[in-house]
Design a protein around this motif. Structure first.
Motif, PDB file in Angstrom:
ATOM      1  N   THR A 103       0.830  -1.209   0.000  1.00 41.78           N
ATOM      2  CA  THR A 103       0.000   0.000   0.000  1.00 41.78           C
ATOM      3  C   THR A 103       0.862   1.257   0.000  1.00 41.78           C
ATOM      4  O   THR A 103       0.495   2.268  -0.596  1.00 41.78           O
ATOM      5  CB  THR A 103      -0.937   0.036   1.220  1.00 41.78           C
ATOM      6  OG1 THR A 103      -0.187   0.262   2.423  1.00 41.78           O
ATOM      7  CG2 THR A 103      -1.723  -1.252   1.353  1.00 41.78           C
TER       8      THR A 103
ATOM      9  N   GLY B  12       2.100   2.255  -3.471  1.00 41.64           N
ATOM     10  CA  GLY B  12       1.138   2.748  -4.443  1.00 41.64           C
ATOM     11  C   GLY B  12       0.047   1.791  -4.826  1.00 41.64           C
ATOM     12  O   GLY B  12      -0.842   2.153  -5.595  1.00 41.64           O
TER      13      GLY B  12
ATOM     14  N   ARG C 158      -3.185   3.403  -2.992  1.00 41.01           N
ATOM     15  CA  ARG C 158      -3.308   4.844  -2.758  1.00 41.01           C
ATOM     16  C   ARG C 158      -3.569   5.122  -1.280  1.00 41.01           C
ATOM     17  O   ARG C 158      -4.517   5.788  -0.895  1.00 41.01           O
ATOM     18  CB  ARG C 158      -4.431   5.440  -3.610  1.00 41.01           C
ATOM     19  CG  ARG C 158      -4.243   5.234  -5.103  1.00 41.01           C
ATOM     20  CD  ARG C 158      -5.434   5.734  -5.892  1.00 41.01           C
ATOM     21  NE  ARG C 158      -5.289   5.450  -7.317  1.00 41.01           N
ATOM     22  CZ  ARG C 158      -6.258   5.639  -8.211  1.00 41.01           C
ATOM     23  NH1 ARG C 158      -7.428   6.108  -7.821  1.00 41.01           N
ATOM     24  NH2 ARG C 158      -6.057   5.360  -9.480  1.00 41.01           N
ATOM     25  N   ASN C 159      -2.698   4.566  -0.445  1.00 38.00           N
ATOM     26  CA  ASN C 159      -2.952   4.571   0.985  1.00 38.00           C
ATOM     27  C   ASN C 159      -1.767   5.205   1.711  1.00 38.00           C
ATOM     28  O   ASN C 159      -0.917   4.516   2.259  1.00 38.00           O
ATOM     29  CB  ASN C 159      -3.175   3.131   1.469  1.00 38.00           C
ATOM     30  CG  ASN C 159      -3.555   3.050   2.930  1.00 38.00           C
ATOM     31  OD1 ASN C 159      -4.019   4.015   3.512  1.00 38.00           O
ATOM     32  ND2 ASN C 159      -3.331   1.891   3.519  1.00 38.00           N
ATOM     33  N   HIS C 160      -1.692   6.526   1.668  1.00 34.82           N
ATOM     34  CA  HIS C 160      -0.588   7.234   2.311  1.00 34.82           C
ATOM     35  C   HIS C 160      -0.961   7.514   3.754  1.00 34.82           C
ATOM     36  O   HIS C 160      -1.919   8.235   4.035  1.00 34.82           O
ATOM     37  CB  HIS C 160      -0.278   8.542   1.579  1.00 34.82           C
ATOM     38  CG  HIS C 160       0.958   9.220   2.088  1.00 34.82           C
ATOM     39  ND1 HIS C 160       0.937  10.147   3.091  1.00 34.82           N
ATOM     40  CD2 HIS C 160       2.268   9.086   1.728  1.00 34.82           C
ATOM     41  CE1 HIS C 160       2.166  10.572   3.334  1.00 34.82           C
ATOM     42  NE2 HIS C 160       2.989   9.944   2.511  1.00 34.82           N
TER      43      HIS C 160
ATOM     44  N   TRP D  59     -12.056   0.600   1.664  1.00 35.24           N
ATOM     45  CA  TRP D  59     -12.311   1.421   0.477  1.00 35.24           C
ATOM     46  C   TRP D  59     -13.798   1.484   0.135  1.00 35.24           C
ATOM     47  O   TRP D  59     -14.308   2.541  -0.261  1.00 35.24           O
ATOM     48  CB  TRP D  59     -11.518   0.869  -0.711  1.00 35.24           C
ATOM     49  CG  TRP D  59     -11.934  -0.503  -1.151  1.00 35.24           C
ATOM     50  CD1 TRP D  59     -11.443  -1.687  -0.697  1.00 35.24           C
ATOM     51  CD2 TRP D  59     -12.936  -0.833  -2.109  1.00 35.24           C
ATOM     52  NE1 TRP D  59     -12.077  -2.744  -1.304  1.00 35.24           N
ATOM     53  CE2 TRP D  59     -13.001  -2.246  -2.180  1.00 35.24           C
ATOM     54  CE3 TRP D  59     -13.790  -0.078  -2.923  1.00 35.24           C
ATOM     55  CZ2 TRP D  59     -13.885  -2.911  -3.029  1.00 35.24           C
ATOM     56  CZ3 TRP D  59     -14.669  -0.750  -3.770  1.00 35.24           C
ATOM     57  CH2 TRP D  59     -14.706  -2.132  -3.817  1.00 35.24           C
TER      58      TRP D  59
ATOM     59  N   GLU E 103     -14.611   4.833  -1.960  1.00 32.34           N
ATOM     60  CA  GLU E 103     -13.448   5.008  -2.822  1.00 32.34           C
ATOM     61  C   GLU E 103     -13.463   4.000  -3.962  1.00 32.34           C
ATOM     62  O   GLU E 103     -14.201   3.008  -3.938  1.00 32.34           O
ATOM     63  CB  GLU E 103     -12.161   4.840  -1.996  1.00 32.34           C
ATOM     64  CG  GLU E 103     -11.979   5.874  -0.917  1.00 32.34           C
ATOM     65  CD  GLU E 103     -10.739   5.621  -0.079  1.00 32.34           C
ATOM     66  OE1 GLU E 103     -10.186   6.587   0.469  1.00 32.34           O
ATOM     67  OE2 GLU E 103     -10.336   4.454   0.043  1.00 32.34           O
TER      68      GLU E 103
END
Length: 362
Positions: free
Chosen positions: A212, A215, A218-220, A297, A302
């Protein structure tokens, strides 16, 4: 179908005896005691307790000794033993806000309310072998041990001064399903997913969490708070009409803050990821929080970008190291009949072209 094969009892007994010799090792070296493992290999003990779903440091240490240090085998032993225990009831939810913290840090606020407590950690050590440990010398006492004995508020409670983070999702009061007593069913609600993640294989969850960050979801994330300490466990006693403390457990809790772009019904805000594991198990707790957030998500509206960590079935069905070990290692057991049938098929297929070529030549 698998059937027992008779005639190998002597060989199996000999294998067990040899295993005992290998476990003991060189007789000139003092035997490692369960107490030594419990006190000096505590991180291994913590992992066995967490993934074995049983909080008992002595039994976890015994399992590690019996398994010759193979932690997955030790976890298997603990889970098997757990099935023999009588269930007396359920405890009340643990209040981690009342935790007595040995370690408590935040990567989001330098001056965190309640202060930063570094505690026992490898974070600031040099990755160099310390040959002084070979000398069996006495350990220098720490100059100062900071332990938070008072209530330490969660940083998340200070984070939402402007409503910038989602509300903590409260349960409806219903008792969540118990994954240790009921099989996993999908789709799983968050409580069941968290149960699965907390006893999942640390390496697998670490790999999912790492994906994650690279990329694949999309989990910053930011670590809002990571805390290690002991919590009181209370249980309601019907005869008394109130709860009493029945013990303490050491746990690691991680809360992450993640970006969220908003949806048709929700404004842009931060969202949460959560991890809670037995013992000082920081890598696992952080990984769990990242994977928990990736699996949310759908409820956050999302897009599913096809990342492995977003696939509930893939993550939950493949993260259990005991199930994986059983299915993997069963292939080293006798499969004589299966293989002979495939061997005969291959021989038949190889003979067929040769027969056709001979007939064509004639």
């Amino acid at each position: 179908m698998y059937v027992a094969v008779k005639g190998g009892e002597k060989a199996i007994d000999a294998a067990h005896a040899w295993l005992a010799e290998e476990r003991r090792g060189d007789l000139s070296v003092p035997e490692l005691s369960v107490a030594q493992i419990r006190e000096q290999m505590s991180l291994a003990v913590n992992r066995v307790m967490a993934e074995g779903s049983l909080y008992d440091p002595d039994l976890a240490a015994l399992a590690i000794k019996q398994a010759r240090g193979d932690l997955i085998e030790a976890i298997f032993l603990i889970r098997a033993y757990r099935t023999t225990l009588q269930r007396f009831g359920g405890s009340n939810p643990v209040d981690t806000g009342e935790m007595s913290c040995d370690r408590r840090i935040s990567a989001t606020f330098k001056d965190a309310p309640g202060g930063q407590v570094l505690g026992p950690t490898f974070d600031y050590t040099h990755r160099l072998l310390d040959f002084k440990l070979v000398a069996d010398g006495a350990v220098d006492p720490a100059d100062e041990r900071a332990v938070e004995t008072e209530t330490t508020p969660h940083i998340m409670s200070f984070l939402n001064k402007e409503g910038l983070i989602e509300d903590d999702v409260a349960t409806d009061g219903a008792t969540p399903p118990d994954l240790t007593r009921e099989p996993l069913e999908l789709p799983a609600d968050r409580s069941l997913r968290l149960q699965s993640l907390t006893r999942a294989d640390e390496g697998f969850i670490l790999g999912m969490a790492y994906s994650t960050q690279r990329g694949y979801a999309r989990n910053h994330a930011f670590v809002a708070e990571l805390r290690v300490g002991t919590c009181c466990v209370e249980m309601e006693i019907p005869e008394l009409g109130f709860a009493i403390e029945i013990g303490e457990v050491e746990v690691t809790e991680c809360e992450t803050v993640n970006q969220f772009q908003g949806s048709k019904t929700e404004p842009p805000q931060f969202t949460r990821g959560y991890g809670l594991v037995f013992g000082q198990t920081e890598r696992k707790a952080i990984s769990m929080a990242l994977v928990d957030r990736a699996l949310r998500w759908a409820e956050l509206g999302e897009d599913n970008v096809g990342a492995p960590a977003q696939d509930e079935e893939f993550v939950l069905y493949h993260s259990d190291n005991i199930q994986a070990t059983g299915f993997l290692e069963h292939i080293k057991l006798p499969h004589y009949v299966d293989f002979q049938s495939e061997l005969e098929l291959i021989r038949k297929l190889r003979r067929t072209p040769e027969t056709h070529m001979t007939e064509a030549a004639e």
